[in-house]
Design an enzyme around this catalytic site. Structure first.
Site, mmCIF file in Angstrom:
data_model
loop_
_atom_site.group_PDB
_atom_site.id
_atom_site.type_symbol
_atom_site.label_atom_id
_atom_site.label_comp_id
_atom_site.label_asym_id
_atom_site.label_seq_id
_atom_site.Cartn_x
_atom_site.Cartn_y
_atom_site.Cartn_z
ATOM 1 N N ASP A 29 4.153 -5.095 4.673
ATOM 2 C CA ASP A 29 4.270 -5.909 3.457
ATOM 3 C C ASP A 29 3.670 -7.292 3.674
ATOM 4 O O ASP A 29 2.905 -7.813 2.844
ATOM 5 C CB ASP A 29 5.748 -6.079 3.069
ATOM 6 C CG ASP A 29 6.439 -4.779 2.720
ATOM 7 O OD1 ASP A 29 6.609 -4.507 1.532
ATOM 8 O OD2 ASP A 29 6.822 -4.043 3.645
ATOM 9 N N ASP A 44 1.419 -6.698 -5.857
ATOM 10 C CA ASP A 44 2.413 -5.925 -5.092
ATOM 11 C C ASP A 44 1.714 -5.455 -3.823
ATOM 12 O O ASP A 44 0.923 -4.506 -3.861
ATOM 13 C CB ASP A 44 2.937 -4.740 -5.889
ATOM 14 C CG ASP A 44 4.181 -4.130 -5.246
ATOM 15 O OD1 ASP A 44 4.362 -4.332 -4.031
ATOM 16 O OD2 ASP A 44 4.958 -3.461 -5.942
ATOM 17 N N LEU A 47 2.802 -3.933 -1.180
ATOM 18 C CA LEU A 47 3.209 -2.641 -0.640
ATOM 19 C C LEU A 47 4.296 -2.092 -1.555
ATOM 20 O O LEU A 47 5.453 -2.457 -1.444
ATOM 21 C CB LEU A 47 3.716 -2.769 0.804
ATOM 22 C CG LEU A 47 3.732 -1.493 1.665
ATOM 23 C CD1 LEU A 47 4.022 -1.832 3.123
ATOM 24 C CD2 LEU A 47 4.732 -0.459 1.171
ATOM 25 N N ASP A 48 3.895 -1.236 -2.451
ATOM 26 C CA ASP A 48 4.844 -0.592 -3.345
ATOM 27 C C ASP A 48 5.407 0.646 -2.650
ATOM 28 O O ASP A 48 4.660 1.389 -2.012
ATOM 29 C CB ASP A 48 4.135 -0.192 -4.646
ATOM 30 C CG ASP A 48 5.091 0.284 -5.717
ATOM 31 O OD1 ASP A 48 6.207 -0.265 -5.794
ATOM 32 O OD2 ASP A 48 4.714 1.182 -6.493
ATOM 33 N N THR A 50 8.215 0.476 -0.353
ATOM 34 C CA THR A 50 8.500 0.106 1.040
ATOM 35 C C THR A 50 9.532 1.047 1.665
ATOM 36 O O THR A 50 9.422 1.409 2.841
ATOM 37 C CB THR A 50 9.002 -1.345 1.126
ATOM 38 O OG1 THR A 50 7.968 -2.220 0.646
ATOM 39 C CG2 THR A 50 9.331 -1.735 2.551
ATOM 40 N N GLY A 80 7.985 4.569 -5.702
ATOM 41 C CA GLY A 80 6.891 3.688 -6.072
ATOM 42 C C GLY A 80 6.472 3.794 -7.521
ATOM 43 O O GLY A 80 6.146 4.880 -8.018
#
Length: 360
Positions: free
Chosen positions: A111, A175, A177-178, A180, A269
């Site tokens: 992230d 975003d 890192l969708d 996580t 996600g």
């Protein structure tokens, strides 16, 4: 005394001096501005690249085609970091606290590193637009990430002419890192990186990138896209994609609204769920007819998908059918319903009043 017996009046001297100062100012300011632009945006004297958005340097207007090009590049560069960290298997996983539903709100080095690449690439290219991102941007990690000023041919083919908007009207939502949670579980197909550009609160550019299959979807409202809707959707007994972490709650709402023949697809996600509604050439991507979410959700999770659906003639609204504004607060309370090539308002009317049913 002036030579040759010519007298210079005070007014003449003043006019002459002003003209001289004007010429010097014009020449020097033009040179200085050019040097500042080259330094700030990564150009080189004598380079043959495009001039780039002067507006990004002077705060006037920005070309949405150029913002789309940088957004695609940012999503891909962030995705490279996400993939590299996951493949190293050293995530440095930690919790940012609890979500409203009581789950761990996780963060990893994937992230953080993705966020750094995406944020500073966009910020260097467009320093005068507002950028909202899910992760904290640490000033100590600041870096200048340059863009080569080139708009890819696939974008130029779809969007032939510049589309300029005032820089002050633009808000970018990142975003890095969708999904996580799924990332930490090594469920790679759900993971995306996303960039959205909103103008006066309305989503107009969306980019969703899948780092592990290297597929990227992008679209501009009233512009063009590299992704399409599917040819048909099942409105009577739809396949509905919902959150993995809240699937029980959403399943009750979906079955109550559309009947027992409805198929529920739990997935991670928001980016993945929007792609499930489209014609995506990725074998790992499941297909659905509707996307429903019934709890609080952050705007950087949904803005890119909203823009892409809107560009393709689809809809993403709250469960009560209200349009979502991408200004102000970071999230929305009213859940969401996403559809394409369906009567969206008729779908809204099928949903129960969540305040009364206690699902919210």
């Amino acid at each position: 005394m002036a030579p040759m017996g010519i007298r210079l009046s005070p007014l003449g001297v003043a006019v002459f001096c002003l003209l001289g100062l004007g010429v010097l100012y014009h020449l020097y300011s033009g040179f200085l501005a050019g040097r500042i632009s080259l330094f700030g945006l990564g150009g080189e004297p004598g380079g043959g690249g495009a001039a780039g958005p002067a507006a990004a340097a002077d705060g006037g207007t920005v070309d949405l085609r150029e913002m789309l090009a940088v957004s695609v590049l940012a999503a891909v560069r962030g995705g490279d970091e996400v993939r590299r960290v996951r493949e190293s298997n050293v995530l440095h996983e930690k919790s940012k606290g609890k979500t409203r539903e009581g789950a761990e709100d996780k963060m990893t080095s994937g992230d953080v590193l993705s966020n750094r690449k995406m944020f500073y690439l966009l910020k260097t290219a467009f320093p005068n637009v507002q950028i909202n991102t899910e992760e904290h941007v640490d000033a100590a990690d600041q870096e200048v990430i340059l863009w080569d000023r080139k708009i890819p041919e696939d974008i130029l083919k779809e969007i032939a002419t510049p589309k300029e908007v005032p820089a002050e009207s633009v808000t970018v939502w990142i975003d890095p890192l969708d999904a996580t949670q799924e990332y930490t579980e090594d469920l790679r197909k759900y993971v995306t990186t996303m960039v959205c550009v909103a103008v006066n609160g309305k989503p107009v550019l969306g980019v969703i990138h899948k780092p592990f299959s290297e597929y990227t979807a992008w679209a501009m409202v009233d512009g063009g896209s590299n992704v399409k809707a599917r040819t048909s959707y099942n409105e009577k007994t739809p396949r509905i994609v919902v959150s993995r972490s809240h699937s029980g709650m959403v399943k009750q709402v979906a079955l109550q609204s559309f009947g027992n023949q409805t198929t529920i697809i739990p997935a991670g996600g928001a980016g993945y769920k929007v792609l499930a509604l489209l014609d995506v050439p990725d074998k790992s991507q499941e297909k659905a007819d509707l996307y429903i979410h019934v709890t609080y959700i952050k705007k950087w999770d949904i803005c890119a998908g909203n823009a892409i659906l809107k560009a393709l003639g689809g809809h993403m609204t709250t469960l009560s059918g209200e349009e979502i504004s991408y200004t102000g607060s970071d999230g929305i309370e009213g859940g969401l319903l996403a559809s394409i090539r369906m009567n969206h308002q008729a779908l809204v009317r099928k949903l129960p009043d969540l305040e009364k049913t206690g699902h919210k």
